[in-house]
Each structure stands twice: as structure tokens, then as C-alpha cells.
Scaffold this motif. Structure first.
Motif, PDB file in Angstrom:
ATOM      1  N   ILE A   2       0.894  -1.246  -0.024  1.00 18.85           N
ATOM      2  CA  ILE A   2      -0.011   0.046  -0.041  1.00 18.85           C
ATOM      3  C   ILE A   2       0.779   1.350   0.016  1.00 18.85           C
ATOM      4  O   ILE A   2       0.627   2.209  -0.759  1.00 18.85           O
ATOM      5  CB  ILE A   2      -0.893  -0.078   1.305  1.00 18.85           C
ATOM      6  N   GLU A   3       1.914   1.227   0.837  1.00 23.58           N
ATOM      7  CA  GLU A   3       2.788   2.474   0.852  1.00 23.58           C
ATOM      8  C   GLU A   3       3.495   2.545  -0.430  1.00 23.58           C
ATOM      9  O   GLU A   3       3.592   3.871  -0.874  1.00 23.58           O
ATOM     10  CB  GLU A   3       3.832   2.418   1.942  1.00 23.58           C
ATOM     11  N   SER A   4       3.787   1.481  -1.088  1.00 28.98           N
ATOM     12  CA  SER A   4       4.536   1.750  -2.347  1.00 28.98           C
ATOM     13  C   SER A   4       3.629   2.144  -3.565  1.00 28.98           C
ATOM     14  O   SER A   4       4.192   2.924  -4.400  1.00 28.98           O
ATOM     15  CB  SER A   4       5.371   0.487  -2.903  1.00 28.98           C
ATOM     16  N   VAL A   5       2.339   1.850  -3.332  1.00 26.18           N
ATOM     17  CA  VAL A   5       1.369   2.546  -4.381  1.00 26.18           C
ATOM     18  C   VAL A   5       1.046   3.944  -4.021  1.00 26.18           C
ATOM     19  O   VAL A   5       1.211   4.835  -5.046  1.00 26.18           O
ATOM     20  CB  VAL A   5       0.301   1.552  -4.325  1.00 26.18           C
ATOM     21  N   LYS A   6       1.149   4.438  -3.115  1.00 31.00           N
ATOM     22  CA  LYS A   6       0.697   5.621  -2.606  1.00 31.00           C
ATOM     23  C   LYS A   6       1.949   6.414  -2.983  1.00 31.00           C
ATOM     24  O   LYS A   6       1.857   7.520  -3.602  1.00 31.00           O
ATOM     25  CB  LYS A   6       0.709   5.743  -0.952  1.00 31.00           C
ATOM     26  N   GLN A   7       3.274   6.046  -2.864  1.00 26.70           N
ATOM     27  CA  GLN A   7       4.600   6.637  -2.993  1.00 26.70           C
ATOM     28  C   GLN A   7       4.529   6.990  -4.630  1.00 26.70           C
ATOM     29  O   GLN A   7       4.511   7.961  -5.127  1.00 26.70           O
ATOM     30  CB  GLN A   7       5.790   6.208  -2.759  1.00 26.70           C
ATOM     31  N   SER A   8       4.074   5.727  -5.352  1.00 24.52           N
ATOM     32  CA  SER A   8       4.270   5.898  -7.114  1.00 24.52           C
ATOM     33  C   SER A   8       3.254   6.632  -7.365  1.00 24.52           C
ATOM     34  O   SER A   8       3.265   7.648  -8.360  1.00 24.52           O
ATOM     35  CB  SER A   8       4.008   4.333  -7.308  1.00 24.52           C
ATOM     36  N   PHE A   9       1.997   6.777  -6.839  1.00 25.57           N
ATOM     37  CA  PHE A   9       0.962   7.524  -7.450  1.00 25.57           C
ATOM     38  C   PHE A   9       1.083   9.131  -7.240  1.00 25.57           C
ATOM     39  O   PHE A   9       1.179   9.881  -7.916  1.00 25.57           O
ATOM     40  CB  PHE A   9      -0.459   7.369  -6.469  1.00 25.57           C
ATOM     41  N   ALA A  10       1.782   9.260  -5.901  1.00 22.94           N
ATOM     42  CA  ALA A  10       2.124  10.748  -5.563  1.00 22.94           C
ATOM     43  C   ALA A  10       3.183  11.253  -6.674  1.00 22.94           C
ATOM     44  O   ALA A  10       3.064  12.399  -7.029  1.00 22.94           O
ATOM     45  CB  ALA A  10       2.596  10.899  -4.168  1.00 22.94           C
ATOM     46  N   GLU A  11       4.241  10.424  -7.119  1.00 21.59           N
ATOM     47  CA  GLU A  11       5.130  10.802  -7.583  1.00 21.59           C
ATOM     48  C   GLU A  11       4.888  10.932  -9.308  1.00 21.59           C
ATOM     49  O   GLU A  11       5.358  11.667 -10.264  1.00 21.59           O
ATOM     50  CB  GLU A  11       6.409   9.626  -7.835  1.00 21.59           C
ATOM     51  N   SER A  12       4.152  10.141  -9.724  1.00 25.71           N
ATOM     52  CA  SER A  12       3.716  10.053 -11.097  1.00 25.71           C
ATOM     53  C   SER A  12       2.408  10.512 -11.701  1.00 25.71           C
ATOM     54  O   SER A  12       2.276  10.530 -12.840  1.00 25.71           O
ATOM     55  CB  SER A  12       4.212   8.572 -11.664  1.00 25.71           C
ATOM     56  N   ASN A  13       1.350  10.615 -10.770  1.00 25.87           N
ATOM     57  CA  ASN A  13      -0.038  10.815 -11.462  1.00 25.87           C
ATOM     58  C   ASN A  13       0.011  11.876 -12.396  1.00 25.87           C
ATOM     59  O   ASN A  13      -0.506  11.955 -13.261  1.00 25.87           O
ATOM     60  CB  ASN A  13      -1.023  10.644 -10.349  1.00 25.87           C
ATOM     61  N   GLU A  24     -12.920  -3.245  -5.276  1.00 28.17           N
ATOM     62  CA  GLU A  24     -11.670  -3.038  -5.052  1.00 28.17           C
ATOM     63  C   GLU A  24     -11.102  -1.714  -5.821  1.00 28.17           C
ATOM     64  O   GLU A  24     -10.031  -1.316  -5.183  1.00 28.17           O
ATOM     65  CB  GLU A  24     -10.975  -4.435  -6.162  1.00 28.17           C
ATOM     66  N   TRP A  25     -11.744  -1.371  -6.805  1.00 23.43           N
ATOM     67  CA  TRP A  25     -11.186  -0.082  -7.274  1.00 23.43           C
ATOM     68  C   TRP A  25     -11.219   1.289  -6.517  1.00 23.43           C
ATOM     69  O   TRP A  25     -10.655   1.912  -6.022  1.00 23.43           O
ATOM     70  CB  TRP A  25     -11.988   0.492  -8.744  1.00 23.43           C
ATOM     71  N   ASP A  26     -12.554   1.383  -5.412  1.00 22.83           N
ATOM     72  CA  ASP A  26     -12.442   1.978  -4.346  1.00 22.83           C
ATOM     73  C   ASP A  26     -11.549   1.775  -3.207  1.00 22.83           C
ATOM     74  O   ASP A  26     -10.859   2.914  -2.612  1.00 22.83           O
ATOM     75  CB  ASP A  26     -14.016   1.819  -3.873  1.00 22.83           C
ATOM     76  N   LEU A  27     -11.173   0.615  -3.072  1.00 24.60           N
ATOM     77  CA  LEU A  27     -10.033   0.290  -1.991  1.00 24.60           C
ATOM     78  C   LEU A  27      -8.643   1.005  -2.388  1.00 24.60           C
ATOM     79  O   LEU A  27      -8.041   1.557  -1.868  1.00 24.60           O
ATOM     80  CB  LEU A  27      -9.952  -1.115  -1.829  1.00 24.60           C
ATOM     81  N   TYR A  28      -8.308   1.206  -3.804  1.00 25.60           N
ATOM     82  CA  TYR A  28      -7.396   1.753  -4.353  1.00 25.60           C
ATOM     83  C   TYR A  28      -7.773   3.364  -4.481  1.00 25.60           C
ATOM     84  O   TYR A  28      -6.606   4.116  -4.057  1.00 25.60           O
ATOM     85  CB  TYR A  28      -6.831   1.216  -5.918  1.00 25.60           C
ATOM     86  N   LEU A  29      -8.926   3.618  -5.018  1.00 20.56           N
ATOM     87  CA  LEU A  29      -9.121   4.983  -4.918  1.00 20.56           C
ATOM     88  C   LEU A  29      -9.041   5.686  -3.465  1.00 20.56           C
ATOM     89  O   LEU A  29      -8.281   6.586  -3.298  1.00 20.56           O
ATOM     90  CB  LEU A  29     -10.433   5.327  -5.285  1.00 20.56           C
ATOM     91  N   ALA A  30      -9.223   4.884  -2.417  1.00 14.46           N
ATOM     92  CA  ALA A  30      -8.870   5.540  -0.973  1.00 14.46           C
ATOM     93  C   ALA A  30      -7.460   5.708  -0.890  1.00 14.46           C
ATOM     94  O   ALA A  30      -6.965   6.611   0.216  1.00 14.46           O
ATOM     95  CB  ALA A  30      -9.397   4.330  -0.073  1.00 14.46           C
ATOM     96  N   LEU A  31      -6.425   5.228  -1.674  1.00 13.38           N
ATOM     97  CA  LEU A  31      -5.028   5.422  -1.402  1.00 13.38           C
ATOM     98  C   LEU A  31      -4.665   6.689  -1.984  1.00 13.38           C
ATOM     99  O   LEU A  31      -3.526   7.273  -1.929  1.00 13.38           O
ATOM    100  CB  LEU A  31      -4.308   4.251  -1.721  1.00 13.38           C
ATOM    101  N   PHE A  32      -5.473   7.165  -2.969  1.00 17.57           N
ATOM    102  CA  PHE A  32      -4.874   8.466  -3.646  1.00 17.57           C
ATOM    103  C   PHE A  32      -5.320   9.625  -3.216  1.00 17.57           C
ATOM    104  O   PHE A  32      -6.536   9.664  -2.658  1.00 17.57           O
ATOM    105  CB  PHE A  32      -5.474   8.241  -5.296  1.00 17.57           C
ATOM    106  N   ASP A  33      -4.576  10.728  -3.247  1.00 14.48           N
ATOM    107  CA  ASP A  33      -5.147  11.966  -2.658  1.00 14.48           C
ATOM    108  C   ASP A  33      -5.496  12.858  -3.742  1.00 14.48           C
ATOM    109  O   ASP A  33      -5.817  14.190  -3.440  1.00 14.48           O
ATOM    110  CB  ASP A  33      -3.902  12.735  -1.981  1.00 14.48           C
ATOM    111  N   GLU A  34      -5.513  12.310  -4.993  1.00 11.14           N
ATOM    112  CA  GLU A  34      -6.377  13.131  -6.008  1.00 11.14           C
ATOM    113  C   GLU A  34      -6.858  12.182  -6.852  1.00 11.14           C
ATOM    114  O   GLU A  34      -6.484  10.883  -6.937  1.00 11.14           O
ATOM    115  CB  GLU A  34      -5.277  13.992  -6.691  1.00 11.14           C
TER     116      GLU A  34
END
Ligand SMILES: C[S@@+](CC[C@H](N)C(=O)[O-])C[C@H]1O[C@@H](n2cnc3c(N)ncnc32)[C@H](O)[C@@H]1O
Ligand code: SF4
Length: 453
Positions: free
Chosen positions: A35-46, A90-100
Motif C-alpha cells: 500500500i505504501e509503495s502504491v501511495k508513493q508511486s501515485f504521488a510521484e507519477s499521477n 476493489e477500485w474503491d479500495l485503491y481510490l482511497a489510497l490516492f489523494d487526487e
């Protein structure tokens, strides 16, 4: 060429990831780390490039007995609604990790058979996914369709949501081959869906062809490519039949091992197909893939922006790829994770509001360096280690291991730059394997991968 194929035809990975799945950490990955790696990657690249989504739709109405994909055979279409509900959860579970809101640059429906689902079901699924993200102007959305059941309604719904690429499983047009793999699919069906896709605005159609199937001959390959030429799909995947009967439950029954071509016969089929595709005007783009010069895949291959991930080759790269649905693999660049493999387990995990991964791998510094070289070789047929960040003892060891292939004219290494020659292109997996020291630890007699040709 024949001698080289005989020499280099050994079991080997297809490198949709490095490390390859059998070499992921035995201990797996903690969910919190994933989960942390997804959050980090999203913040860096989205904001920069968006994300990719892969959605696995596992159902098929009937079993093709050569198939190595994760699928569930059923004629009961009552399965559609619960499955879509679970994927959206499942998509909602991932969306909850994204800040945008995620920018969805790439989206691929794989399977199984996505066109098993009714157009209305796909519409509901796509609305649920895409309404919670941003569709950028430049996006690439595609699906795998079975030519026997892809209907105008499916194509229209997906086109409405921005899909412009369709990939059809053709395998071989010969009726005897088709019967032996329980997949009778006349040319006319493929012609109808190809033409319909084009009329509805799909600008890239791809055919999957397979060599090495039961009862296939050079003649059937020639006949298949003759028919392919009447339709000239923009892309062709020309896969080696992966006979992996040691994988449980993959349904590879229904024909006898004696009905398979000999290794020499299979190699001859590959050579014939390879030559005929080039003669027909296709360009080789990475391993197993061919494209017309006008297609985005070839353009991106030339521009050196081609990328490879669990979906295969893609024309652009995102750092984060989220895989939804049973058995899907996600890639945060820093880590990989795979979802549980049966529909029942998947529902169970989703019901508990758990991201349904059951294994994964956190990449080490060393893995990241080797991954970069393997990606470069698979996508651009070259790599270099001029920069210190791309140097590693394993790279220098690979250089030693590659000497024989250099002698055989498959590649050159000059000024820390490795270039695969024309002659070496069919052996790109073997070249990558020299960088993969994890393979050296395989016990003799264990077969983890299918043959390279
Ligand atoms: C999910 S299927 C394609 C969509 C749809 N289910 C269909 O069959 O048309 C993906 C592709 O994987 C390839 N494939 C499946 N099993 C394979 C095997 N054992 N060896 C090589 N290719 C295989 C086939 O070319 C197939 O078209
Ligand atoms: S080849 Fe396609 S339709 Fe056939 S069993 Fe595999 S996933 Fe299903």
C-alpha cells in the motif's frame, strides 16, 4: 538461423516483469508495504503521466484446450453482476489510497473473455471506473475480444468510453487445428469483427496468432497468414504455444502430446511465420510482436518509448499499473503484487474490504538496475551502462556470459553499449537471461518456463 534456433531454444521467461514471478520473495510482501509503495508511486507519477489500469474479466463460455490464461468456464451469465460489483469495490479500495483523482492514461480489459460480459455490464463497469478518474486527451484503451462473441454492442459501448484498440484471438485459421483446441472460429467471424471495429473508429486492431499448436503445419501457418493479409490488422502477436501441462487447472487437455509438432517442426513454423509477416509489410517490434509502420506501437518503438509490463508491450509508460480482478498483477515500479487466483477467494477478500493480493515482491536496488536493462533490451533491443547508476557487478557478469552470443553474431557490446543485431532479435529472451542471475539457481530438471521458441 536453424542452427541458432536449435542452440538457443531453451526454457526461458517472457520478462513481463523482473524479477519474474517464480523468483519473487518467498516471504511475499506485507500488505502495508504494498500500500505504501502504491501511495508513493501515485504521488510521484499521477500528475506527470497518469496511471494504467488492467482489469481481468475471467469468464469464457467454452474451454479452448490450449489455453494458459486464468479463466473460469461457465454459460451462466448471472456471474457478471457480482463480479463487476467486486471489481468496483476493489477500485474503491485503491481510490482511497490516492489523494487526487487518478488520470487514467491506459486501460486494458484482459481475460478470459471480456466480451463474455453483456455490453450493458461493460458499460456499467466502465462508468464506475472512469467516473472516478480523469480521461486525458491522449489515452490508450484496449480490450481482448473473442471473434465469435464480440458484437456491435460491445464495440459501441467501449468506443463510447474511449477504446480505440481491439485485440482478437485468432490463433490459426485451419479448421483441423481449431477443432483440436476446441475453438472453431471461421475466417468470416474474424472478418466481420475486424471490419466492424474499423467502422466504429478503432484505429488499431491486433490479432493473436500462435505457432506450435496441435496439427499445425507450415501449410496451415501459410494459409493463416494469407488470410491475415486480407485484413491487414495493424498489429500481430505471434506467440509460441506455451505447453505448460505442469500448471494445474489450466485445461491443457483435449489433444495428445503426439499431435503436437516436433521441436524442429515448431521452429520451422516460427521461421516461416516470421518471414511471411515481414514480407507482408510488418515490422518486428520487441519480442513476438509485429506492427505496421503506421501503428502507434511501431512509432513508439522507433521513438524508444515502448514499454513492457504485465499487459505485454505498451506504447507508453506509466510508473504505476493497478491490476483489478482475479489473478491480476499490479506494478508500483518499486514492488509487484498479485491478486488471489480464484473467483471465490477474490470475493471473500473484497467482502472483508481487503486489497486482495496474496503475493508480491519489493524490488531491491539491484533488482531495479537489472530490471531497467532487461526492459531496455526487450523494448529497444539495446541498453547501456555508461552511467554509474546503471552499473552493477551483475551487469559485468552478464557481459561475460554474453561472449558466446557475441561470437554467434546475436549482439555487440561496445563502449558499455549492448546492441541486439537483426540476427539476434528472435533471441532477445536469451540475451536478457544473461542478466538474470536468479536463473542460475534453478535446480536441474525443474521447468518453470516454457521454451523460448
Ligand atoms: C485471453 S486470450 C484472448 C481473448 C479471448 N479469450 C480469445 O480467446 O479470443 C489471450 C491470448 O493468449 C494467447 N494464449 C493463450 N494460451 C496460450 C498458450 N498456452 N500459449 C501461447 N499463447 C496462448 C492466445 O493467443 C490468446 O488469444
Ligand atoms: S483462449 Fe480465450 S476464450 Fe479460450 S479459454 Fe482461453 S481465455 Fe477463454
Amino acid at each position: 538461423m536453424e542452427n541458432l534456433i536449435a542452440k538457443y531454444n531453451i526454457p526461458g521467461p517472457r520478462y513481463t516483469s523482473y524479477p519474474t514471478v517464480p523468483f519473487w520473495n518467498k516471504e511475499g510482501i506485507q500488505k502495508s508495504v504494498w500500500i505504501e509503495s502504491v501511495k508513493q508511486s501515485f504521488a510521484e507519477s499521477n500528475a506527470k503521466e497518469g496511471i494504467s489500469l488492467y482489469i481481468h474479466l475471467p469468464f469464457c463460455e467454452s474451454l479452448c484446450t490450449f489455453c494458459g490464461c486464468n479463466k473460469r468456464i461457465t454459460k451462466n451469465h448471472g456471474v457478471e453482476s457480482p463480479y463487476i460489483t467486486a471489481v468496483l469495490k476493489e477500485w474503491d479500495l485503491y481510490l482511497a489510497l490516492f489523494d487526487e483523482k487518478p488520470i487514467i492514461s491506459e486501460l486494458h480489459f484482459g481475460g478470459g473473455t471480456p466480451t463474455f460480459f453483456a455490453p450493458e455490464s461493460l458499460d456499467f463497469l466502465l462508468s464506475g471506473i472512469l467516473d472516478k478518474g480523469i480521461i486525458p486527451e491522449k489515452h490508450s484503451y484496449s480490450f481482448e475480444g473473442h471473434p465469435n462473441n464480440t458484437k456491435k454492442g460491445h464495440l459501441e459501448v467501449m468506443a463510447k468510453h474511449g477504446f480505440r484498440r481491439a485485440s482478437y484471438g485468432v490463433q490459426d485459421f485451419d479448421e483441423k487445428v481449431q477443432r483440436s483446441i476446441n475453438r472453431v472460429q471461421p475466417y468470416e467471424n474474424v472478418e466481420v469483427v475486424t471490419k466492424l471495429s474499423r467502422e466504429l473508429g478503432y484505429n488499431s486492431t491486433s490479432f493473436d496468432l500462435v505457432y506450435g499448436l496441435p496439427f499445425q503445419t507450415i501449410g496451415s501457418i501459410e494459409g493463416t497468414i494469407e488470410l491475415v493479409k486480407k485484413l491487414m490488422p495493424e498489429r500481430i502477436a505471434f506467440y509460441s504455444y506455451a505447453h505448460v501441462p505442469w500448471m494445474k487447472g489450466n485445461g491443457q487437455r483435449g489433444f495428445d502430446d503426439n499431435d503436437l509438432p516436433t521441436p524442429e517442426g515448431k521452429r520451422a513454423m516460427y521461421e516461416a511465420g516470421y518471414r511471411l509477416l515481414l514480407e507482408a509489410g510488418y515490422k518486428e517490434v520487441g519480442m513476438d510482436h509485429f506492427a505496421l509502420e503506421t501503428d502507434e506501437m511501431y512509432i513508439s518503438y522507433n521513438a524508444k518509448t515502448l514499454h513492457r509490463n504485465f499487459m505485454g508491450y505498451t506504447a507508453s509508460k506509466t510508473q504505476l499499473m493497478v491490476g483489478l480482478g482475479v489473478s491480476s498483477i499490479s506494478d508500483s515500479w518499486y514492488a509487484f503484487a498479485q491478486n488471489v487466483k480464484t473467483v471465490e477467494e477474490y470475493y471473500e477478500e473484497i467482502e472483508k474490504n481487503e486489497i486482495p493480493i496474496f503475493k508480491g515482491h519489493l524490488l531491491t536496488e539491484e533488482d531495479l538496475i537489472i530490471r531497467k536493462h532487461i526492459l531496455n533490451i526487450m523494448c529497444h533491443f539495446e541498453t547501456d551502462w555508461n552511467e554509474e547508476a546503471l552499473q552493477h557487478k551483475l551487469v559485468f557478469e552478464a557481459e561475460d556470459r554474453l561472449q558466446e552470443m557475441i561470437q554467434d553474431g546475436l549482439l555487440t557490446i561496445e563502449n558499455c553499449t549492448l546492441t541486439v543485431t537483426e540476427k539476434g532479435k528472435p533471441f532477445v529472451r536469451n540475451i536478457c537471461m544473461a542478466f538474470d542471475e536468479k536463473l542460475l539457481g534453478i535446480k536441474p530438471g525443474t521447468q518453470l518456463f516454457s521454451m523460448t521458441i
